[in-house]
Motif scaffolding. Structure first.
Motif, mmCIF file in Angstrom:
data_model
loop_
_atom_site.group_PDB
_atom_site.id
_atom_site.type_symbol
_atom_site.label_atom_id
_atom_site.label_comp_id
_atom_site.label_asym_id
_atom_site.label_seq_id
_atom_site.Cartn_x
_atom_site.Cartn_y
_atom_site.Cartn_z
ATOM 1 N N GLU A 101 0.819 -12.278 5.376
ATOM 2 C CA GLU A 101 0.708 -11.619 3.819
ATOM 3 C C GLU A 101 1.146 -10.310 3.626
ATOM 4 O O GLU A 101 1.968 -9.954 2.761
ATOM 5 C CB GLU A 101 -0.805 -11.969 3.358
ATOM 6 N N ARG A 102 0.499 -9.344 4.474
ATOM 7 C CA ARG A 102 1.019 -7.925 4.327
ATOM 8 C C ARG A 102 2.725 -7.726 4.716
ATOM 9 O O ARG A 102 3.356 -6.853 4.022
ATOM 10 C CB ARG A 102 0.251 -7.138 5.347
ATOM 11 N N HIS A 103 2.818 -8.425 5.685
ATOM 12 C CA HIS A 103 4.538 -8.232 6.056
ATOM 13 C C HIS A 103 5.298 -8.711 4.687
ATOM 14 O O HIS A 103 6.230 -8.072 4.247
ATOM 15 C CB HIS A 103 4.712 -9.252 7.333
ATOM 16 N N ALA A 104 5.002 -9.909 4.409
ATOM 17 C CA ALA A 104 5.864 -10.590 3.015
ATOM 18 C C ALA A 104 5.636 -9.438 1.936
ATOM 19 O O ALA A 104 6.330 -9.446 1.145
ATOM 20 C CB ALA A 104 5.003 -11.794 2.557
ATOM 21 N N ALA A 105 4.533 -8.710 1.566
ATOM 22 C CA ALA A 105 4.426 -7.748 0.837
ATOM 23 C C ALA A 105 4.970 -6.400 1.155
ATOM 24 O O ALA A 105 5.160 -5.688 0.273
ATOM 25 C CB ALA A 105 2.985 -7.408 0.479
ATOM 26 N N GLY A 106 5.755 -6.273 2.155
ATOM 27 C CA GLY A 106 6.337 -5.211 2.434
ATOM 28 C C GLY A 106 5.800 -4.120 3.110
ATOM 29 O O GLY A 106 6.049 -2.758 3.228
ATOM 30 N N VAL A 107 4.414 -4.271 3.490
ATOM 31 C CA VAL A 107 3.802 -3.221 4.286
ATOM 32 C C VAL A 107 4.394 -2.783 5.609
ATOM 33 O O VAL A 107 4.539 -3.715 6.377
ATOM 34 C CB VAL A 107 2.219 -3.790 4.346
ATOM 35 N N PRO A 108 4.603 -1.558 5.682
ATOM 36 C CA PRO A 108 5.377 -1.169 7.030
ATOM 37 C C PRO A 108 4.702 -1.200 8.262
ATOM 38 O O PRO A 108 5.192 -1.265 9.371
ATOM 39 C CB PRO A 108 5.765 0.275 6.674
ATOM 40 N N ALA A 109 3.280 -1.177 8.343
ATOM 41 C CA ALA A 109 2.299 -1.196 9.679
ATOM 42 C C ALA A 109 0.784 -1.548 9.086
ATOM 43 O O ALA A 109 0.499 -1.394 8.044
ATOM 44 C CB ALA A 109 2.479 0.206 10.212
ATOM 45 N N VAL A 110 0.499 -2.004 10.246
ATOM 46 C CA VAL A 110 -1.217 -2.430 10.126
ATOM 47 C C VAL A 110 -2.003 -2.031 11.226
ATOM 48 O O VAL A 110 -1.709 -2.008 12.440
ATOM 49 C CB VAL A 110 -1.472 -3.892 9.757
ATOM 50 N N VAL A 111 -3.074 -1.181 10.935
ATOM 51 C CA VAL A 111 -4.059 -0.903 11.915
ATOM 52 C C VAL A 111 -5.326 -2.041 11.971
ATOM 53 O O VAL A 111 -5.915 -2.308 10.615
ATOM 54 C CB VAL A 111 -4.585 0.431 11.815
ATOM 55 N N MET A 112 -5.440 -2.696 13.258
ATOM 56 C CA MET A 112 -6.570 -3.639 13.075
ATOM 57 C C MET A 112 -7.607 -2.915 13.585
ATOM 58 O O MET A 112 -7.788 -2.599 14.675
ATOM 59 C CB MET A 112 -6.111 -4.772 13.947
ATOM 60 N N ALA A 113 -8.751 -2.909 12.831
ATOM 61 C CA ALA A 113 -10.107 -2.276 13.279
ATOM 62 C C ALA A 113 -11.171 -3.108 13.446
ATOM 63 O O ALA A 113 -11.639 -3.656 12.228
ATOM 64 C CB ALA A 113 -10.222 -1.110 12.229
ATOM 65 N N PRO A 114 -11.718 -3.509 14.626
ATOM 66 C CA PRO A 114 -12.636 -4.439 14.757
ATOM 67 C C PRO A 114 -14.162 -3.909 14.513
ATOM 68 O O PRO A 114 -14.768 -3.886 15.423
ATOM 69 C CB PRO A 114 -12.396 -4.912 16.126
ATOM 70 N N ILE A 115 -14.451 -3.623 13.232
ATOM 71 C CA ILE A 115 -15.758 -2.942 13.195
ATOM 72 C C ILE A 115 -17.082 -4.141 13.229
ATOM 73 O O ILE A 115 -17.958 -3.626 13.467
ATOM 74 C CB ILE A 115 -15.770 -2.451 11.701
ATOM 75 N N GLY A 116 -16.869 -5.328 13.477
ATOM 76 C CA GLY A 116 -17.739 -6.454 13.511
ATOM 77 C C GLY A 116 -18.132 -6.516 15.189
ATOM 78 O O GLY A 116 -19.254 -7.370 15.358
ATOM 79 N N PHE A 117 -17.461 -5.636 15.811
ATOM 80 C CA PHE A 117 -17.744 -5.985 17.355
ATOM 81 C C PHE A 117 -18.249 -4.671 18.117
ATOM 82 O O PHE A 117 -17.709 -3.732 18.028
ATOM 83 C CB PHE A 117 -16.584 -6.393 18.116
ATOM 84 N N VAL A 118 -19.343 -4.769 18.940
ATOM 85 C CA VAL A 118 -19.742 -3.628 19.499
ATOM 86 C C VAL A 118 -18.822 -3.010 20.740
ATOM 87 O O VAL A 118 -18.587 -1.805 20.955
ATOM 88 C CB VAL A 118 -21.107 -3.720 19.930
ATOM 89 N N SER A 119 -18.118 -4.123 21.315
ATOM 90 C CA SER A 119 -17.260 -3.799 22.482
ATOM 91 C C SER A 119 -16.167 -4.610 22.513
ATOM 92 O O SER A 119 -16.144 -5.654 21.847
ATOM 93 C CB SER A 119 -18.249 -4.012 23.815
ATOM 94 N N ASP A 120 -15.230 -4.444 23.317
ATOM 95 C CA ASP A 120 -14.171 -5.356 23.581
ATOM 96 C C ASP A 120 -14.134 -6.340 24.334
ATOM 97 O O ASP A 120 -13.539 -6.553 25.401
ATOM 98 C CB ASP A 120 -12.882 -4.263 24.298
#
Length: 378
Positions: free
Chosen positions: A267-286
């Motif tokens: 959806e973001r790509h279709a809207a023309g957004v140039p980049a996205v940062v994915m921030a996993p705030i729901g997780f304590v660790s990787d």
């Protein structure tokens, strides 16, 4: 941090238990681990082998156990450096070291009042109440063995504690800085967390928070806003953001929280957004959901779209998080002594409750749960 508080443990507190989910540590562990996770649901072994492919991609090893070992080291160092004489133990819900075995060891070592830190920062059945049910089951097992049953006090939700939030702010800032300069200022932030059934979300938290998304969604939105505001203040750029979800499982006809991260990227790509940062705030660790659902699946989707993405770091064993845990122990100690204390919290929601009230994050089939107002082990 509440540095002015007395770090000496409450007279009855004599240990901290790090309570986590657990994960396989080799290919032969994967299916037995998944059988533990899904026990009682009647899922065939062949289906579990299919699900286990995510783990097999990483040699059958979940990173969560090693990350918990790193957190144990960080906690022990922080406690020692700050004069908090409190031994730290570790027990899991679904894999070794199992919770019951760890509690048995703690009782054998003479511990009678135990503070518990769950590696889940937010209110929900699976993130809080289920751990409390696990504690009750383990305490009942010890009681059946004729052992003294210790008192266990679960530390409050720490989703908005500055020692948990600040490392995530720094992670987003680092990810933004790592993007190509020509897309950096236009980047959107996708704050991600584990999807859960909407029915479970709606009844998460105390009864007064029940409703559309319950405390689970409210808490995540509050933290996301704090992080977005800090990023704006420190970069001068107001990055658009949205809370999105990942790691959905279960029957497709049951509604779960949406949108999914991969759908969101499309959806973001279709809207023309140039980049996205994915921030996993729901997780304590990787752990595995971060490594597979974000670093593998969502990153592959972004590559397919030719959408630049970065994934920011989780908190893990950051020393600031270890200090936050110390702060939570000292804060709860003061509350148990009856001392005045101002808990640390960012955002609009304020600090969470010390004691889970009756009706908080109910399960579909009621079970005894320790460390709450309805605990059979007061």
């Amino acid at each position: 941090m509440s540095d002015a508080l007395d770090p000496t443990p409450f007279d009855g507190y004599d240990a901290l238990l790090l309570l986590s989910f657990g994960g396989p540590e080799g290919p032969d562990d994967v299916v037995p681990f998944l059988e533990n996770v899904t026990r009682g649901r009647g899922i065939p072994k062949e289906r579990l082998k299919e699900v286990g492919q995510h783990y097999f991609l990483f040699g059958g090893v979940s990173p969560i156990n090693e990350q918990n070992r790193a957190l144990l080291d960080a906690l022990r160092k922080d406690f020692s450096d700050h004069g908090l004489d409190l031994p730290v133990y570790w027990g899991n819900r679904n894999w070794a070291p199992y919770l019951t075995d760890t509690l048995r060891e703690m009782v054998t070592d003479g511990h009678r009042r135990i503070a518990v830190l769950a590696t889940s920062a937010y209110a929900s059945y699976s993130g809080c109440r289920q751990y409390r049910e696990n504690l009750a089951d383990s305490l009942a097992a010890l009681e059946a063995e004729g052992l003294d049953v210790p008192r266990v006090d679960k530390l409050r939700h720490y989703f908005n504690h500055p020692g948990f939030v600040r490392p995530m702010i720094d992670g987003v800032l680092k990810s933004l800085a790592d993007l190509p300069e020509d897309v950096r200022d236009g980047a959107h932030i996708a704050f991600t967390t584990h999807s859960i059934p909407t029915s479970a979300a709606d009844v998460s938290g105390p009864v007064e928070d029940h409703g559309d998304g319950g405390a689970y969604v409210k808490e995540h939105l509050d933290v996301a806003q704090v992080i977005a505001d800090a990023v704006r203040d420190e970069t001068g750029v107001d990055h658009p953001w949205q809370l999105v979800y990942q790691s959905r499982s279960g029957a497709p006809h049951i509604p779960w929280l949406e949108p999914d991260i991969c759908d969101h990227l499309e959806e973001r790509h279709a809207a023309g957004v140039p980049a996205v940062v994915m921030a996993p705030i729901g997780f304590v660790s990787d752990h595995m959901e971060v490594l597979y659902d974000l670093d593998t699946e969502a990153t592959a989707k972004a590559a397919e779209l030719r959408l630049p993405v970065r994934r920011s770091a989780t908190v893990g064993a950051d020393p600031r998080f270890a200090a936050a845990v110390r702060d939570l122990v000292v804060e709860r100690t003061a509350a148990e002594r009856g001392s005045a204390v101002t808990p640390c919290a960012l955002g609009a929601l304020g600090p969470s409750h010390h004691l889970c009230p009756v009706g908080c994050c109910p399960s579909r089939a009621p079970k005894p749960a320790a460390a709450g107002a309805d605990s059979p082990y007061a």
